[in-house]
Design an enzyme around this catalytic site. Structure first.
Site, PDB file in Angstrom:
ATOM      1  N   TYR A 103     -30.482  37.465  27.442  1.00 50.09           N
ATOM      2  CA  TYR A 103     -29.606  37.465  26.278  1.00 50.09           C
ATOM      3  C   TYR A 103     -29.796  39.038  25.640  1.00 50.09           C
ATOM      4  O   TYR A 103     -30.787  39.575  25.639  1.00 50.09           O
ATOM      5  CB  TYR A 103     -30.121  36.685  25.250  1.00 50.09           C
ATOM      6  CG  TYR A 103     -29.948  35.105  25.692  1.00 50.09           C
ATOM      7  CD1 TYR A 103     -28.734  34.361  25.537  1.00 50.09           C
ATOM      8  CD2 TYR A 103     -30.879  34.420  26.144  1.00 50.09           C
ATOM      9  CE1 TYR A 103     -28.533  33.247  26.071  1.00 50.09           C
ATOM     10  CE2 TYR A 103     -30.623  33.032  26.710  1.00 50.09           C
ATOM     11  CZ  TYR A 103     -29.505  32.142  26.362  1.00 50.09           C
ATOM     12  OH  TYR A 103     -29.451  31.198  26.928  1.00 50.09           O
ATOM     13  N   ARG A 105     -28.481  39.307  21.933  1.00 50.56           N
ATOM     14  CA  ARG A 105     -27.701  38.775  20.948  1.00 50.56           C
ATOM     15  C   ARG A 105     -28.243  38.972  19.462  1.00 50.56           C
ATOM     16  O   ARG A 105     -28.016  38.148  18.522  1.00 50.56           O
ATOM     17  CB  ARG A 105     -27.582  37.123  21.012  1.00 50.56           C
ATOM     18  CG  ARG A 105     -29.121  36.549  20.837  1.00 50.56           C
ATOM     19  CD  ARG A 105     -29.004  35.047  21.443  1.00 50.56           C
ATOM     20  NE  ARG A 105     -28.091  34.092  21.296  1.00 50.56           N
ATOM     21  CZ  ARG A 105     -28.167  32.822  21.735  1.00 50.56           C
ATOM     22  NH1 ARG A 105     -29.369  32.495  22.770  1.00 50.56           N
ATOM     23  NH2 ARG A 105     -27.389  32.211  21.700  1.00 50.56           N
ATOM     24  N   ARG A 171     -34.225  27.190  23.217  1.00 47.66           N
ATOM     25  CA  ARG A 171     -34.455  28.488  23.996  1.00 47.66           C
ATOM     26  C   ARG A 171     -35.645  29.091  23.236  1.00 47.66           C
ATOM     27  O   ARG A 171     -35.561  29.619  22.174  1.00 47.66           O
ATOM     28  CB  ARG A 171     -33.363  29.371  23.788  1.00 47.66           C
ATOM     29  CG  ARG A 171     -32.028  28.845  24.563  1.00 47.66           C
ATOM     30  CD  ARG A 171     -32.303  28.857  25.882  1.00 47.66           C
ATOM     31  NE  ARG A 171     -30.950  28.644  26.680  1.00 47.66           N
ATOM     32  CZ  ARG A 171     -30.561  27.385  26.984  1.00 47.66           C
ATOM     33  NH1 ARG A 171     -31.439  26.377  26.869  1.00 47.66           N
ATOM     34  NH2 ARG A 171     -29.463  27.101  27.715  1.00 47.66           N
ATOM     35  N   GLY A 261     -25.611  19.338  30.185  1.00 51.47           N
ATOM     36  CA  GLY A 261     -26.041  18.702  29.117  1.00 51.47           C
ATOM     37  C   GLY A 261     -24.656  18.641  28.035  1.00 51.47           C
ATOM     38  O   GLY A 261     -24.581  17.614  27.219  1.00 51.47           O
ATOM     39  N   ASP A 262     -24.254  19.723  27.950  1.00 48.96           N
ATOM     40  CA  ASP A 262     -22.982  20.302  26.971  1.00 48.96           C
ATOM     41  C   ASP A 262     -21.928  19.376  27.349  1.00 48.96           C
ATOM     42  O   ASP A 262     -21.312  18.414  26.491  1.00 48.96           O
ATOM     43  CB  ASP A 262     -22.512  21.529  27.097  1.00 48.96           C
ATOM     44  CG  ASP A 262     -23.718  22.638  26.951  1.00 48.96           C
ATOM     45  OD1 ASP A 262     -24.582  22.272  26.165  1.00 48.96           O
ATOM     46  OD2 ASP A 262     -23.543  23.787  27.384  1.00 48.96           O
TER      47      ASP A 262
END
Length: 308
Positions: A103, A105, A171, A261-262
């Site tokens: 990432y 972010r 996360r 999962g989403d």
């Protein structure tokens, strides 16, 4: 007939992935993936899916907005910040279909959604929604003060009859410490009606291997429904303390588990919002997830969507 409204709250990022030696660019994020699938599943029903996040004024942000609109997602509550841009992540997938994430972010626009002068007006609008959906990542990217703002609002929202759906997507690298993550996850459960929990994430957060402890923790926080997802194994459905199991669908050709999962959550939400039982909703979740993992990428082409 009155249209039901649900808002998915979180972060969408620029997604990079290697494909046949080249870098492929798209967009993704856990709550955004759920919003896209839910919008597709409810296109023929009186349900309007909104996405709530913050973006910049850059080309990536403009492109995201347009792509969401094409999926039928309402973007009126997307906040635009002149001095921020979306985050970026890179996915690496191994030979079994499992993925690793990298990432960039730390200063993404979505981190600042709940500390703007427009935030009170946004929360006032959300107070009138039928349901809200967020994840552990939605919380993790926020400052402590902004998490407090969000959870205080959700407590009031729930008191006024709104339904809160919370996914425990975890996360570790987004949290300063395990203790802080546990504190905020426990706070989130206290304002949750339906907890959509991935058991592997529960183990990573709390360091335990007992389904009973997971259920007890959620029920002690007054969560009405607890769904415990276990990949290819049966999921547990707990409603008012009654425990049942819903079998997953067997898949022989697993290509990419990204968004499993989403997508399960989207299938669940669709059936639950249409007044199906929690068990039926879990079966819908398994059906969509079993299809998604047979294709590459977090969001599969519409042509491959299963029939419901």
């Amino acid at each position: 007939m009155t249209t039901l409204t649900i808002a998915c709250i979180g972060e969408c990022m620029v997604e990079l992935q290697t494909k046949e030696g080249d870098i492929k660019q798209s967009y993704g994020g856990d709550t955004l993936n759920t919003a896209v699938y839910l919008s597709r599943l409810t296109a023929q029903h009186d349900i309007q899916v909104h996405y709530v996040t913050a973006l910049g004024m850059d080309p990536f942000s403009h492109s995201m907005i347009e792509s969401w609109r094409q999926e039928g997602i309402d973007t009126d509550l997307v906040m635009r910040l002149t001095d921020k841009c979306p985050g970026i992540y890179y996915i690496e997938i191994d030979h079994t279909g499992e993925r690793s994430f990298y990432y960039w972010r730390n200063d993404s626009a979505a981190r600042y959604l709940f500390c703007q002068k427009e935030t009170p007006a946004l929360l006032q609008q959300l107070m009138h929604f039928d349901a809200l959906y967020l994840s552990g990542i939605s919380l993790a990217i926020l400052s402590e003060q902004d998490r407090e703002t969000l959870l205080t609002f959700l407590s009031s929202y729930k008191t006024h009859g709104g339904k809160v759906f919370f996914d425990n997507n975890f996360r570790k690298q987004l949290w300063p410490s395990q203790e802080e993550a546990i504190y905020w996850y426990n706070r989130a459960l206290q304002v949750t009606d339906t907890a959509l929990l991935t058991f592997d994430d529960e183990i990573e957060i709390y360091g335990e291997h007992a389904i009973d402890a997971c259920i007890e923790r959620s029920l002690n926080a007054n969560v009405r429904e607890v769904i415990i997802k276990r990949g290819a194994d049966n999921c547990f459905v707990v409603v008012e303390g009654n425990v049942s199991e819903v079998p997953a669908l067997k898949v022989d050709n697993i290509v990419d588990t990204n968004a499993a999962g989403d997508s399960f959550n989207a299938g669940f939400l669709k059936t639950r919002l249409l007044q199906g039982t929690a068990a039926d909703a879990a079966a819908s979740g398994h059906k969509l997830a079993s299809t998604v993992i047979q294709h590459k990428g977090a969001v599969i082409p519409k042509a491959f969507m299963p029939k419901f």
